[in-house]
Design a protein around this motif. Structure first.
Motif, PDB file in Angstrom:
ATOM      1  N   ASP A 252     -23.635   8.863  22.442  1.00 53.45           N
ATOM      2  CA  ASP A 252     -24.284   7.568  22.233  1.00 53.45           C
ATOM      3  C   ASP A 252     -23.315   6.414  22.437  1.00 53.45           C
ATOM      4  O   ASP A 252     -23.739   5.263  22.558  1.00 53.45           O
ATOM      5  N   ALA A 253     -22.023   6.705  22.463  1.00 56.32           N
ATOM      6  CA  ALA A 253     -21.020   5.652  22.613  1.00 56.32           C
ATOM      7  C   ALA A 253     -21.123   5.006  23.990  1.00 56.32           C
ATOM      8  O   ALA A 253     -21.396   5.675  24.993  1.00 56.32           O
ATOM      9  N   ASN A 254     -20.879   3.703  24.038  1.00 58.76           N
ATOM     10  CA  ASN A 254     -20.856   3.007  25.326  1.00 58.76           C
ATOM     11  C   ASN A 254     -19.587   3.314  26.110  1.00 58.76           C
ATOM     12  O   ASN A 254     -19.595   3.291  27.337  1.00 58.76           O
ATOM     13  N   THR A 255     -18.494   3.585  25.393  1.00 56.99           N
ATOM     14  CA  THR A 255     -17.225   3.875  26.054  1.00 56.99           C
ATOM     15  C   THR A 255     -16.633   5.163  25.492  1.00 56.99           C
ATOM     16  O   THR A 255     -16.444   5.283  24.277  1.00 56.99           O
TER      17      THR A 255
ATOM     18  N   SER B 154     -24.338  -4.138  28.997  1.00 59.81           N
ATOM     19  CA  SER B 154     -24.727  -2.799  28.560  1.00 59.81           C
ATOM     20  C   SER B 154     -24.086  -1.695  29.396  1.00 59.81           C
ATOM     21  O   SER B 154     -24.488  -0.547  29.302  1.00 59.81           O
ATOM     22  N   ASP B 155     -23.119  -2.039  30.238  1.00 60.86           N
ATOM     23  CA  ASP B 155     -22.471  -1.016  31.055  1.00 60.86           C
ATOM     24  C   ASP B 155     -21.824   0.048  30.171  1.00 60.86           C
ATOM     25  O   ASP B 155     -21.365  -0.223  29.068  1.00 60.86           O
ATOM     26  N   ARG B 156     -21.750   1.256  30.712  1.00 64.91           N
ATOM     27  CA  ARG B 156     -21.154   2.371  29.970  1.00 64.91           C
ATOM     28  C   ARG B 156     -19.984   2.918  30.774  1.00 64.91           C
ATOM     29  O   ARG B 156     -20.032   2.973  32.001  1.00 64.91           O
ATOM     30  N   PHE B 157     -18.951   3.340  30.057  1.00 59.83           N
ATOM     31  CA  PHE B 157     -17.688   3.660  30.702  1.00 59.83           C
ATOM     32  C   PHE B 157     -17.103   4.972  30.191  1.00 59.83           C
ATOM     33  O   PHE B 157     -17.357   5.396  29.069  1.00 59.83           O
TER      34      PHE B 157
END
Length: 369
Positions: free
Chosen positions: A167-170, A48-51
């Motif tokens: 809302d995007a993870n990356t 679930s990491d976000r970048f």
């Protein structure tokens, strides 16, 4: 003091050859190929990491300024920042991340975790992505026309300026993001990112021998040498007049008070500019480097090899240690570092290229010259 400018032009991407398209497709696969993402997620434990991915292939000024904007967003939204400079204009090795070639490894900047080495080749970033274009199948992402890059720049600009999260993870920052962050973010990047030790050693050796005994007037002249210089073009509409303006700025700078004997240090991407300025100011000194042939394009070119990048960083960091710096044109990101740290800056008015402005940080004044 915060300094934003929302209308600065983005860098134009040159037409891509078949080989370049193939290389770019391979690099993009790790961003947009769902199968690759899932496989690498299992290996790397990203889950679930976000970048935020700062992806640039341009000159160091653009790369570092855009990196500052990406870093500020990563800090504000509690994301990991990945520095992806594969395909750099300074290298002919498309899968080599240029960042560790030129800069020391950094793992954290003011609490923001950093990925900045060739591990980027083995990473896959979790979707969904922002801007939305990056959610397309990888085969559709090979060719990004200029207009798409401009749209992404504007989407990122709105995201950053609204001070909201996505809302995007990356979040992929693959556009020119100059003027899209505050000056303190830029300073944070320059305080934390250092050229490789061998480059710093060359900088220090030159500084001790040629800078330390003098007060130095640094002059940067961005010519283009046949390149499409976009936003710099108004300053070169009349080349002879432009050179006269540069020489007038040097004369004005030499007339300012200094603690030591003053010397003029010239940095330019044009052998012709060097020839013209040296003819009028024989005591001007430069750092020896290779130039492209006349009208063959800028110095940030893989044709010059990594040494071209080393030369650029040496000049960029020495300009930032001058007593006065002259920026022509002031739209060049190459002298942004100097603009932030040199106490006296002479530059040409953005709205009136014929007007000189002196910024003296010691007196906090803007003075027309």
């Amino acid at each position: 003091m915060k300094f934003y400018r929302r209308s600065s032009p983005a860098s134009r991407v040159p037409p891509m050859t078949t080989d370049a398209i193939t290389r770019d497709a391979s690099i993009m696969t790790s961003y947009v190929d769902p199968g690759a993402r899932e496989a690498m997620r299992m290996v790397s434990g990203l889950k679930s990491d976000r970048f935020v991915v700062s992806r640039r292939r341009t000159g160091f000024g653009d790369c570092l300024w855009s990196l500052a904007a990406a870093w500020r967003f990563a800090q504000r939204t509690d994301r990991t920042l990945a520095i992806d400079w594969r395909g750099s204009c300074y290298l002919d090795q498309p899968f080599t991340n240029a960042f560790p070639v030129f800069f020391e490894p950094v793992h954290d900047i003011a609490g923001v975790p950093i990925i900045c080495d060739d591990e980027i080749n083995h990473r896959s970033f979790p979707g969904p992505f922002f801007p939305g274009w990056w959610n397309r199948p990888s085969i559709d992402c090979v060719y990004r026309p200029d207009q798409q890059i401009f749209r992404e720049r504007d989407e990122l600009d709105r995201l950053f300026q609204n001070e909201e999260d996505s809302d995007a993870n990356t979040v992929v920052c693959d556009a020119c993001l100059m003027w899209r962050c505050d000056q303190e973010a830029e300073r944070e990047i320059f305080r934390n990112i250092k050229p490789r030790s061998e480059i710093l050693a060359r900088i220090e050796a030159i500084y001790r021998k040629q800078f330390e005994p003098y007060s130095i007037i640094g002059v940067h002249v961005r010519h283009g040498n046949g390149e499409d210089i976009l936003g710099h073009a108004p300053y070169w509409a009349d080349p002879e007049r432009a050179l006269r303006q540069v020489c007038r700025a040097i004369e004005r700078a030499r007339g300012l008070p200094y603690a030591k004997p003053a010397r003029v240090f010239l940095c330019t991407d044009s052998a012709l500019v060097l020839e013209k300025v040296s003819a009028l100011f024989p005591d001007v000194f430069t750092i020896p480097k290779r130039f492209q042939a006349l009208q063959a394009g800028p110095l940030h070119s893989a044709a010059l090899g990594a040494e071209g990048g080393f030369s650029a960083l040496i000049e960029m960091y020495l300009l930032a240690r001058c007593d006065t710096v002259i920026r022509f044109p002031p739209t060049s990101a190459f002298t942004r570092y100097a603009r932030l740290f040199v106490p006296r800056v002479i530059e040409f008015d953005l709205n009136d290229p014929g007007r000189l402005i002196l910024t003296d940080e010691t007196s906090q004044e803007l003075v027309g010259l």
